[in-house]
Design a protein around this motif. Structure first.
Motif, mmCIF file in Angstrom:
data_model
loop_
_atom_site.group_PDB
_atom_site.id
_atom_site.type_symbol
_atom_site.label_atom_id
_atom_site.label_comp_id
_atom_site.label_asym_id
_atom_site.label_seq_id
_atom_site.Cartn_x
_atom_site.Cartn_y
_atom_site.Cartn_z
ATOM 1 N N PHE A 9 0.827 -1.211 0.000
ATOM 2 C CA PHE A 9 0.000 0.000 0.000
ATOM 3 C C PHE A 9 0.865 1.267 0.000
ATOM 4 O O PHE A 9 0.479 2.286 -0.590
ATOM 5 N N ASP A 33 -10.323 -3.417 -3.915
ATOM 6 C CA ASP A 33 -9.541 -4.555 -3.435
ATOM 7 C C ASP A 33 -9.299 -5.501 -4.614
ATOM 8 O O ASP A 33 -10.198 -5.781 -5.405
ATOM 9 N N VAL A 34 -8.087 -5.978 -4.728
ATOM 10 C CA VAL A 34 -7.705 -6.820 -5.857
ATOM 11 C C VAL A 34 -8.397 -8.195 -5.798
ATOM 12 O O VAL A 34 -8.543 -8.862 -6.821
ATOM 13 N N ASN A 91 -8.605 -4.795 10.077
ATOM 14 C CA ASN A 91 -7.916 -5.889 10.756
ATOM 15 C C ASN A 91 -6.622 -5.351 11.356
ATOM 16 O O ASN A 91 -5.951 -4.524 10.735
ATOM 17 N N GLY A 97 -5.814 -10.901 11.666
ATOM 18 C CA GLY A 97 -5.522 -11.427 10.333
ATOM 19 C C GLY A 97 -5.069 -10.353 9.361
ATOM 20 O O GLY A 97 -5.267 -10.477 8.155
ATOM 21 N N GLU A 99 -3.009 -8.527 6.779
ATOM 22 C CA GLU A 99 -2.008 -8.989 5.808
ATOM 23 C C GLU A 99 -1.077 -7.864 5.375
ATOM 24 O O GLU A 99 0.110 -8.088 5.143
ATOM 25 N N VAL A 100 -1.628 -6.678 5.203
ATOM 26 C CA VAL A 100 -0.821 -5.554 4.710
ATOM 27 C C VAL A 100 -0.612 -4.560 5.861
ATOM 28 O O VAL A 100 -1.578 -4.041 6.419
ATOM 29 N N HIS A 104 -5.659 0.323 6.923
ATOM 30 C CA HIS A 104 -6.674 0.451 5.869
ATOM 31 C C HIS A 104 -8.038 0.068 6.397
ATOM 32 O O HIS A 104 -8.156 -0.783 7.278
ATOM 33 N N HIS A 106 -11.618 -1.480 5.141
ATOM 34 C CA HIS A 106 -12.377 -2.157 4.091
ATOM 35 C C HIS A 106 -13.798 -1.598 4.099
ATOM 36 O O HIS A 106 -14.400 -1.442 5.168
HETATM 37 P P1 AMP Z 1 -5.999 -7.193 5.460
HETATM 38 O O1 AMP Z 1 -6.092 -8.669 5.700
HETATM 39 O O2 AMP Z 1 -7.023 -6.416 6.234
HETATM 40 O O3 AMP Z 1 -4.582 -6.673 5.664
HETATM 41 O O4 AMP Z 1 -6.412 -6.965 3.957
HETATM 42 C C1 AMP Z 1 -5.516 -6.748 2.922
HETATM 43 C C2 AMP Z 1 -6.333 -6.634 1.653
HETATM 44 O O5 AMP Z 1 -5.528 -6.045 0.647
HETATM 45 C C3 AMP Z 1 -6.843 -7.971 1.101
HETATM 46 O O6 AMP Z 1 -8.268 -7.924 1.007
HETATM 47 C C4 AMP Z 1 -6.177 -8.066 -0.280
HETATM 48 O O7 AMP Z 1 -7.010 -8.649 -1.249
HETATM 49 C C5 AMP Z 1 -5.876 -6.605 -0.580
HETATM 50 N N1 AMP Z 1 -4.762 -6.347 -1.486
HETATM 51 C C6 AMP Z 1 -3.509 -6.869 -1.420
HETATM 52 N N2 AMP Z 1 -2.736 -6.377 -2.403
HETATM 53 C C7 AMP Z 1 -3.512 -5.509 -3.100
HETATM 54 C C8 AMP Z 1 -3.294 -4.685 -4.239
HETATM 55 N N3 AMP Z 1 -2.104 -4.642 -4.857
HETATM 56 N N4 AMP Z 1 -4.327 -3.929 -4.697
HETATM 57 C C9 AMP Z 1 -5.531 -3.973 -4.095
HETATM 58 N N5 AMP Z 1 -5.793 -4.723 -3.000
HETATM 59 C C10 AMP Z 1 -4.806 -5.497 -2.518
#
Ligand code: AMP
Length: 120
Positions: A9, A33-34, A91, A97, A99-100, A104, A106
């Motif tokens: 991000f 979201d991808v 998250n 959970g 991931e990034v 952010h 959602h």
């Molecule tokens: P979280 O688990 O809350 O960290 O969610 C991370 C979100 O980022 C997930 O729903 C992924 O599908 C989304 N994501 C990851 N890489 C990208 C990207 N390059 N562009 C758009 N969304 C992304």
């Protein structure tokens, strides 16, 4: 924990990586979201180096906090979600959970969204 300047991000914010941007202002960037989990699944990220919700609340200026909330509100209206409803979710950390590691929000909408949490 230190902010990872090369998280995906951060790279989207610097325009090094493309995203399907739907809204941008001085405080926030919003994009699809991808891997969408609902017909409408938008991510809104604040402009700045914030890892998580707690990091954002601890470090962001009041102007940025308000600007970020207003950007989320703006996107909700862009997609006309205020009538039928939507879900906001953030998250944090291992149990959340996340991931990034860039804070952010959602925004999910476009259909009934079911239970609040998975029962796994
Ligand atoms: P979280 O688990 O809350 O960290 O969610 C991370 C979100 O980022 C997930 O729903 C992924 O599908 C989304 N994501 C990851 N890489 C990208 C990207 N390059 N562009 C758009 N969304 C992304």
């Amino acid at each position: 924990m230190e902010y990872d300047k090369n998280n995906i991000f951060a790279r989207i914010l610097r325009k090094e990586v493309p995203a399907q941007v739907v809204y941008e202002d001085d405080y926030a960037l919003a994009f699809h979201d991808v891997n969408p989990k609902a017909p409408i699944h938008i991510l809104v990220i604040p402009k700045g180096e914030f890892i998580s919700f707690c990091d954002f609340v601890e470090k962001a200026s009041p102007a940025l906090m308000v600007g970020f909330e207003k950007a989320i509100h703006h996107v909700i209206h862009m997609f006309n979600l205020q009538e039928m409803g939507f879900r906001l979710l953030t998250n944090q950390g291992v149990h959340g959970g996340q991931e990034v590691p860039h804070y952010h929000m959602h925004i999910f909408g476009g259909r009934p969204l079911g239970r609040m949490l998975s029962q796994e």
